[in-house]
Design a protein around this motif. Sequence first.
Motif, PDB file in Angstrom:
ATOM      1  N   ASN A   1       0.851  -1.192   0.000  1.00  0.00           N
ATOM      2  CA  ASN A   1       0.000   0.000   0.000  1.00  0.00           C
ATOM      3  C   ASN A   1       0.886   1.242   0.000  1.00  0.00           C
ATOM      4  OD1 ASN A   1      -1.870   2.019   0.362  1.00  0.00           O
ATOM      5  ND2 ASN A   1      -2.557   1.323   2.377  1.00  0.00           N
ATOM      6  N   PRO A   2       0.869   2.049  -1.054  1.00  0.00           N
ATOM      7  CA  PRO A   2       1.761   3.214  -1.100  1.00  0.00           C
ATOM      8  C   PRO A   2       1.320   4.371  -0.211  1.00  0.00           C
ATOM      9  CG  PRO A   2       0.382   3.146  -3.060  1.00  0.00           C
ATOM     10  CD  PRO A   2       0.105   1.887  -2.305  1.00  0.00           C
ATOM     11  N   SER A   3       0.054   4.404   0.220  1.00  0.00           N
ATOM     12  CA  SER A   3      -0.471   5.579   0.918  1.00  0.00           C
ATOM     13  C   SER A   3       0.311   5.953   2.175  1.00  0.00           C
ATOM     14  CB  SER A   3      -1.947   5.370   1.256  1.00  0.00           C
ATOM     15  OG  SER A   3      -2.708   5.316   0.082  1.00  0.00           O
ATOM     16  N   PRO A   4       0.576   5.007   3.107  1.00  0.00           N
ATOM     17  CA  PRO A   4       1.330   5.420   4.296  1.00  0.00           C
ATOM     18  C   PRO A   4       2.740   5.883   3.971  1.00  0.00           C
ATOM     19  CG  PRO A   4       1.007   3.030   4.266  1.00  0.00           C
ATOM     20  CD  PRO A   4       0.132   3.600   3.201  1.00  0.00           C
ATOM     21  N   GLN A   5       3.327   5.316   2.935  1.00  0.00           N
ATOM     22  CA  GLN A   5       4.670   5.739   2.557  1.00  0.00           C
ATOM     23  C   GLN A   5       4.655   7.153   1.968  1.00  0.00           C
ATOM     24  OE1 GLN A   5       6.854   2.510   0.466  1.00  0.00           O
ATOM     25  NE2 GLN A   5       5.111   1.200   0.980  1.00  0.00           N
ATOM     26  N   ILE A   6       3.600   7.455   1.215  1.00  0.00           N
ATOM     27  CA  ILE A   6       3.462   8.808   0.662  1.00  0.00           C
ATOM     28  C   ILE A   6       3.196   9.802   1.776  1.00  0.00           C
ATOM     29  CG2 ILE A   6       2.055  10.280  -0.827  1.00  0.00           C
ATOM     30  CD1 ILE A   6       1.587   7.798  -2.600  1.00  0.00           C
ATOM     31  N   ASN A   7       2.325   9.428   2.725  1.00  0.00           N
ATOM     32  CA  ASN A   7       2.049  10.307   3.862  1.00  0.00           C
ATOM     33  C   ASN A   7       3.323  10.613   4.639  1.00  0.00           C
ATOM     34  OD1 ASN A   7      -0.582  10.067   3.090  1.00  0.00           O
ATOM     35  ND2 ASN A   7      -1.347   9.262   5.018  1.00  0.00           N
ATOM     36  N   ARG A   8       4.130   9.590   4.822  1.00  0.00           N
ATOM     37  CA  ARG A   8       5.380   9.768   5.566  1.00  0.00           C
ATOM     38  C   ARG A   8       6.324  10.706   4.814  1.00  0.00           C
ATOM     39  NH1 ARG A   8      10.361   7.361   5.657  1.00  0.00           N
ATOM     40  NH2 ARG A   8      11.426   7.390   7.705  1.00  0.00           N
ATOM     41  N   ALA A   9       6.432  10.525   3.505  1.00  0.00           N
ATOM     42  CA  ALA A   9       7.298  11.400   2.705  1.00  0.00           C
ATOM     43  C   ALA A   9       6.796  12.840   2.745  1.00  0.00           C
ATOM     44  CB  ALA A   9       7.360  10.891   1.264  1.00  0.00           C
ATOM     45  N   ASN A  10       5.485  13.016   2.638  1.00  0.00           N
ATOM     46  CA  ASN A  10       4.912  14.371   2.689  1.00  0.00           C
ATOM     47  C   ASN A  10       5.213  15.047   4.023  1.00  0.00           C
ATOM     48  OD1 ASN A  10       3.822  14.053   0.139  1.00  0.00           O
ATOM     49  ND2 ASN A  10       1.779  13.518   0.865  1.00  0.00           N
ATOM     50  N   LEU A  11       5.102  14.282   5.099  1.00  0.00           N
ATOM     51  CA  LEU A  11       5.353  14.849   6.426  1.00  0.00           C
ATOM     52  C   LEU A  11       6.824  15.198   6.609  1.00  0.00           C
ATOM     53  CD1 LEU A  11       4.402  15.726   9.158  1.00  0.00           C
ATOM     54  CD2 LEU A  11       4.395  13.333   9.911  1.00  0.00           C
TER      55      LEU A  11
END
Length: 535
Positions: free
Chosen positions: A172-182
């Motif tokens: 699932n890419p979503s948590p990884q994207i959220n982490r990168a955004n943060l």
Amino acid sequence: MSVRKQVERIRQLTASREFEKACALGQTTLKKNPANIMVSLAYGEALLSCSENAVAATVLAKFSGMRKAPVELFLMQSFALMQLQQLEACLEVVMAGLKGFPDHPELLNNAGVLNEMLKRPATAEGVFRRLTELQPGRGGAFVGLGNALHQQGKNAEALDAYQSAATLEPGNPSPQINRANLLSEMGDSDGAEVAYRKVLERFPQRQDVLSNLAASLAISGKHAAAAEAYESYLEKHPNDFDANLYWGKALLKSGNAAASESVLEAMAATYPDKTGICPELINACLHNGGEARAREIQASYRQRFPSSADVYSCDTILDAAAGGAGALRNQSLYDDDVASSEIVTPEGYVDSNAFWDSVCDAVYAHPSLRESPREHATREGFHSDNLAVEPVAPALQQLIDAIHAEVTQYAAQRANAGNPFYDGLSLDGNLFRMWAVVMRQGGHQEAHIHPSARISGVVYAKVPPSIRDSNDRSGWIEFGRPHSDFFQPETLATRLFQPKLGRIVLFPSYLYHKTLPLDGNDHRISIAFDFCTPA
């Protein structure tokens, strides 16, 4: 046919996507058996399947107060209300369901999501923590926890939550994207870049992440890499307006003024009604040695958009680029168009301090207050959403009434001031929005305008001793200096105003303004507002 058989038939029709027949049978059966909850559930499922959400919510509501209502009832009714965007009512249903099923994971998840959407992150955090205890392998619960923590500024904990979600659900890419955004938001540009590139490596189909990477690179000053990332993203998403605009800006900052001008010229032709292109195109022209072309572009936009703050802001940009005498051209306009007065304390308060204390209490209590949101100019401080949206605290409503009175008088004076920006200005049917900025030590606002407004202003609700007693102009508001993306000459006409408790400063929305960094440990609270002419 027995009621049980009819319920089975309704569900069979729904499963075979014969929704019209399923709804018709459900309606008929429920009329004959109005107290049968199983009929209601089957009928509700059919209604939801064909997006008849309002009817479904009404049908299911008749049974949600039952002592032993099944969990499916609460889940279906909350789904219907969610689709209708009735979030408060939806949360009430979910909480009613949790009374009977306190550990039901789907109800808990819904409660967490709804509290997050309603800007109640502390409550959402508690719900998602409970859900992670019940289902420690549920990645989505850790994503929700991360979001709730992020909303509260608990960024280190949020990163851990996103990492837990990514470990649990590596596909699932979503948590990884959220982490990168943060990471990018926190200023860890190197960490963000690594995280974004890992997402792109593992999920090459997520080319949309390139725009996030490009934005992060631009913020960290890696403008050439940002321009390259934007270009790659735009190959797949050529009609993304913001990405095109930021590509042009990144090209300019990387030293390629000619390419920037070319990109922005193409945008101006493709999006003739987007005035936000005007200042960026003029800036590219100026850096490319084309002052005459820049003034020609502004004249063209001004003819088409005579009341655009974006277009009028270019006066300051052009004058700053011209330097010397040109930078002084608008000096007299500051005295004409920037007005300062004092808000009269409303009735019902012991003194002015009591009123402003009530205003500040309402600001601190507002659920939308967030720390330094990237989309706004505030740095090292907190910024709220629109305070003029119901429910409005009594003190804030009194302040709104006082602001309207001040702006009415200001607008009447400006109507005959000879500034064409105000031609045809009327407050009838205007759109009003108001927000708070809470600054701490080092807090400031970058130079900006209010592009969608005609009249803007600020009121000072809390003024710390560092502003009252200092001679270094800490926390003062400055007018007339463009954003650092534009030319910054040594000689530049500006105006500074000292914040004072109850002072209101009104100005045309196109006028660049900034706040000088704040000294001292106490907060400075200002209430900013816009009056916008309906499109």
